[in-house]
Design a protein around this motif. Structure first.
Motif, mmCIF file in Angstrom:
data_model
loop_
_atom_site.group_PDB
_atom_site.id
_atom_site.type_symbol
_atom_site.label_atom_id
_atom_site.label_comp_id
_atom_site.label_asym_id
_atom_site.label_seq_id
_atom_site.Cartn_x
_atom_site.Cartn_y
_atom_site.Cartn_z
ATOM 1 N N HIS A 79 19.642 37.016 47.247
ATOM 2 C CA HIS A 79 20.890 37.798 47.275
ATOM 3 C C HIS A 79 21.657 37.677 45.957
ATOM 4 O O HIS A 79 22.865 37.411 45.941
ATOM 5 N N VAL A 80 20.923 37.883 44.869
ATOM 6 C CA VAL A 80 21.524 37.802 43.532
ATOM 7 C C VAL A 80 21.818 39.215 43.037
ATOM 8 O O VAL A 80 20.958 40.103 43.114
ATOM 9 N N GLU A 81 23.003 39.438 42.539
ATOM 10 C CA GLU A 81 23.379 40.743 42.009
ATOM 11 C C GLU A 81 22.688 40.998 40.661
ATOM 12 O O GLU A 81 22.495 40.080 39.869
ATOM 13 N N SER A 82 22.326 42.249 40.418
ATOM 14 C CA SER A 82 21.697 42.609 39.142
ATOM 15 C C SER A 82 22.718 42.564 38.013
ATOM 16 O O SER A 82 23.872 42.965 38.202
ATOM 17 N N PRO A 83 22.295 42.094 36.818
ATOM 18 C CA PRO A 83 23.180 42.190 35.657
ATOM 19 C C PRO A 83 23.495 43.652 35.341
ATOM 20 O O PRO A 83 22.771 44.563 35.753
ATOM 21 N N GLU A 84 24.535 43.875 34.586
ATOM 22 C CA GLU A 84 24.986 45.229 34.278
ATOM 23 C C GLU A 84 23.894 46.063 33.614
ATOM 24 O O GLU A 84 23.760 47.256 33.891
ATOM 25 N N PHE A 85 23.087 45.434 32.733
ATOM 26 C CA PHE A 85 22.019 46.174 32.046
ATOM 27 C C PHE A 85 21.060 46.802 33.042
ATOM 28 O O PHE A 85 20.683 47.974 32.906
ATOM 29 N N PHE A 86 20.644 46.041 34.051
ATOM 30 C CA PHE A 86 19.681 46.559 35.022
ATOM 31 C C PHE A 86 20.337 47.546 35.985
ATOM 32 O O PHE A 86 19.677 48.474 36.465
ATOM 33 N N LEU A 87 21.606 47.366 36.273
ATOM 34 C CA LEU A 87 22.309 48.341 37.110
ATOM 35 C C LEU A 87 22.348 49.710 36.436
ATOM 36 O O LEU A 87 22.255 50.743 37.102
ATOM 37 N N GLN A 88 22.460 49.706 35.114
ATOM 38 C CA GLN A 88 22.565 50.950 34.368
ATOM 39 C C GLN A 88 21.209 51.545 33.991
ATOM 40 O O GLN A 88 21.082 52.760 33.850
ATOM 41 N N ASN A 89 20.182 50.700 33.825
ATOM 42 C CA ASN A 89 18.926 51.163 33.239
ATOM 43 C C ASN A 89 17.695 51.002 34.130
ATOM 44 O O ASN A 89 16.597 51.354 33.705
ATOM 45 N N ASN A 90 17.874 50.492 35.330
ATOM 46 C CA ASN A 90 16.742 50.319 36.234
ATOM 47 C C ASN A 90 16.805 51.372 37.326
ATOM 48 O O ASN A 90 17.867 51.595 37.925
ATOM 49 N N LYS A 91 15.684 52.034 37.611
ATOM 50 C CA LYS A 91 15.664 53.126 38.585
ATOM 51 C C LYS A 91 16.043 52.658 39.983
ATOM 52 O O LYS A 91 16.503 53.442 40.806
ATOM 53 N N GLN A 92 15.834 51.359 40.262
ATOM 54 C CA GLN A 92 16.190 50.823 41.572
ATOM 55 C C GLN A 92 17.396 49.888 41.496
ATOM 56 O O GLN A 92 17.725 49.223 42.481
ATOM 57 N N ALA A 93 18.007 49.811 40.292
ATOM 58 C CA ALA A 93 19.169 48.930 40.071
ATOM 59 C C ALA A 93 18.838 47.484 40.397
ATOM 60 O O ALA A 93 19.677 46.727 40.895
ATOM 61 N N GLU A 94 17.579 47.085 40.132
ATOM 62 C CA GLU A 94 17.134 45.724 40.404
ATOM 63 C C GLU A 94 16.716 45.027 39.113
ATOM 64 O O GLU A 94 16.486 45.676 38.083
ATOM 65 N N THR A 95 16.588 43.710 39.185
ATOM 66 C CA THR A 95 16.221 42.916 38.015
ATOM 67 C C THR A 95 14.712 42.846 37.893
ATOM 68 O O THR A 95 14.055 41.903 38.351
ATOM 69 N N ASN A 96 14.124 43.871 37.325
ATOM 70 C CA ASN A 96 12.701 43.857 37.004
ATOM 71 C C ASN A 96 12.452 44.795 35.826
ATOM 72 O O ASN A 96 13.312 45.611 35.476
ATOM 73 N N LEU A 97 11.282 44.653 35.218
ATOM 74 C CA LEU A 97 10.965 45.428 34.026
ATOM 75 C C LEU A 97 10.235 46.726 34.354
ATOM 76 O O LEU A 97 10.430 47.737 33.685
ATOM 77 N N HIS A 98 9.379 46.704 35.380
ATOM 78 C CA HIS A 98 8.501 47.854 35.600
ATOM 79 C C HIS A 98 9.241 49.090 36.106
ATOM 80 O O HIS A 98 8.700 50.197 36.049
ATOM 81 N N ASN A 99 10.472 48.923 36.585
ATOM 82 C CA ASN A 99 11.251 50.084 37.029
ATOM 83 C C ASN A 99 12.340 50.489 36.046
ATOM 84 O O ASN A 99 13.248 51.246 36.407
ATOM 85 N N LEU A 100 12.260 49.990 34.808
ATOM 86 C CA LEU A 100 13.209 50.425 33.790
ATOM 87 C C LEU A 100 13.067 51.926 33.565
ATOM 88 O O LEU A 100 11.953 52.463 33.549
ATOM 89 N N ALA A 101 14.179 52.593 33.407
ATOM 90 C CA ALA A 101 14.172 54.051 33.296
ATOM 91 C C ALA A 101 13.585 54.507 31.967
ATOM 92 O O ALA A 101 13.858 53.938 30.912
ATOM 93 N N MET A 102 12.756 55.542 32.043
ATOM 94 C CA MET A 102 12.236 56.246 30.863
ATOM 95 C C MET A 102 12.441 57.732 31.138
ATOM 96 O O MET A 102 11.588 58.381 31.750
ATOM 97 N N GLY A 103 13.592 58.252 30.728
ATOM 98 C CA GLY A 103 13.941 59.618 31.083
ATOM 99 C C GLY A 103 14.244 59.696 32.562
ATOM 100 O O GLY A 103 15.006 58.895 33.103
ATOM 101 N N LYS A 104 13.609 60.650 33.245
ATOM 102 C CA LYS A 104 13.833 60.812 34.674
ATOM 103 C C LYS A 104 12.930 59.910 35.514
ATOM 104 O O LYS A 104 13.115 59.804 36.723
ATOM 105 N N GLU A 105 11.939 59.295 34.873
ATOM 106 C CA GLU A 105 11.005 58.439 35.596
ATOM 107 C C GLU A 105 11.169 56.978 35.172
ATOM 108 O O GLU A 105 12.019 56.650 34.353
ATOM 109 N N SER A 106 10.311 56.104 35.722
ATOM 110 C CA SER A 106 10.363 54.686 35.389
ATOM 111 C C SER A 106 9.210 54.328 34.460
ATOM 112 O O SER A 106 8.227 55.067 34.331
#
Length: 273
Positions: free
Chosen positions: A105-132
């Protein structure tokens, strides 16, 4: 020394049976949106099975790395390759469950909230345009590597045995062609038969189970593998193969229980003091 038999080891057969069972479950539940969602959703049965397989596989590869180092100390290419695969698979396991973020139950840092397609702390779902990143890059790399490793190289090795020798000198192995074909057919069937936005999770789980079982068969009991296996005695290899096949079935049970939220937390929530 390689085990030259036409039948598949029981550990690979059990891995195939698990993948067929999950595909059959998805097809059976395809008419029930709630059940199919339960199977494929985040923290569902399929995702937990992926994590468990990757976690166990990482431990196995790490164990194989240490054993080879102890047999012949030295910073050889095969040691570096196995150590690299250990780290890569461990990364895949942690990425699959977002580094335990949802569990703790850890909140995502601001970077991942803004740049992750699922707003989670992981790399593979980082946004690249409209996709991840996962859809734009990783899936294409996985498909190319998977087809090369499972189909192209094993076929070439039938005519050029030196290819297998070269692959194994790098610390790698070639999966049995029969197991690879079944794995890829199941992936194709999952895309053809299942209508769900997360149906790709099935193919990823099939791959995790496939590699867990074939890595064990190659490195641990020497099936279709020409270098020294960890268990050289045939009787010991058969016993440990049976135990590992049982573990595969247990991993599926654990994935099912984890997806159901089994445990003290779920009981307390349902039965408050």
């Amino acid at each position: 020394m390689a085990t030259k038999t036409w039948h598949l080891p029981r550990v690979i057969a059990v891995g195939i049976a698990i993948n067929i069972f999950i595909l059959g479950l998805a097809v059976t539940w395809s008419g029930d949106a709630a059940k199919l969602h339960r199977l494929l959703v985040e923290d569902g049965i399929v995702e937990w099975m992926q994590f468990l397989c990757f976690a166990v596989l990482s431990g196995m590869l790490g164990f194989a790395t240490v054993q080879r180092w102890q047999r012949q100390p030295g910073m050889r290419l095969e040691i570096l390759a196995l150590a690299g695969l250990t780290a890569l698979v461990a990364l895949a396991a942690l990425e699959e469950i977002s580094w335990f973020q949802r569990i703790l139950h850890v909140e995502s840092p601001e970077f991942f909230l803004q740049n992750n397609k699922q707003a989670e702390t992981n790399l593979h779902n980082l946004a690249m345009g409209k996709e991840s990143l996962h859809k734009v890059v990783l899936l294409k790399v996985i498909a190319l590597v998977g087809l090369t490793h499972n189909i192209v190289l094993p076929l070439l090795a039938r005519w050029r045995p030196g290819i297998r020798t070269w692959v194994e000198s790098l610390g790698l192995y070639l999966p049995p062609l029969t197991a690879s074909v079944i794995y890829l057919v199941l992936v194709a069937l999952s895309h053809a038969l299942i209508d769900h936005p997360r149906k790709g999770e099935l193919g990823e789980m099939f791959g995790a189970v496939h590699y867990l079982s074939t890595v064990f068969a190659a490195y641990f009991i020497g099936y279709r593998y020409d270098r020294q296996a960890l268990f050289e005695n045939l009787a010991d290899a058969r016993r440990v193969s049976t135990l590992f096949a049982m573990q595969l079935a247990f991993l599926l049970l654990m994935a099912w229980m984890l997806s159901a939220g089994a445990g003290a937390g779920a009981y307390i929530a349902a039965n408050p003091a």
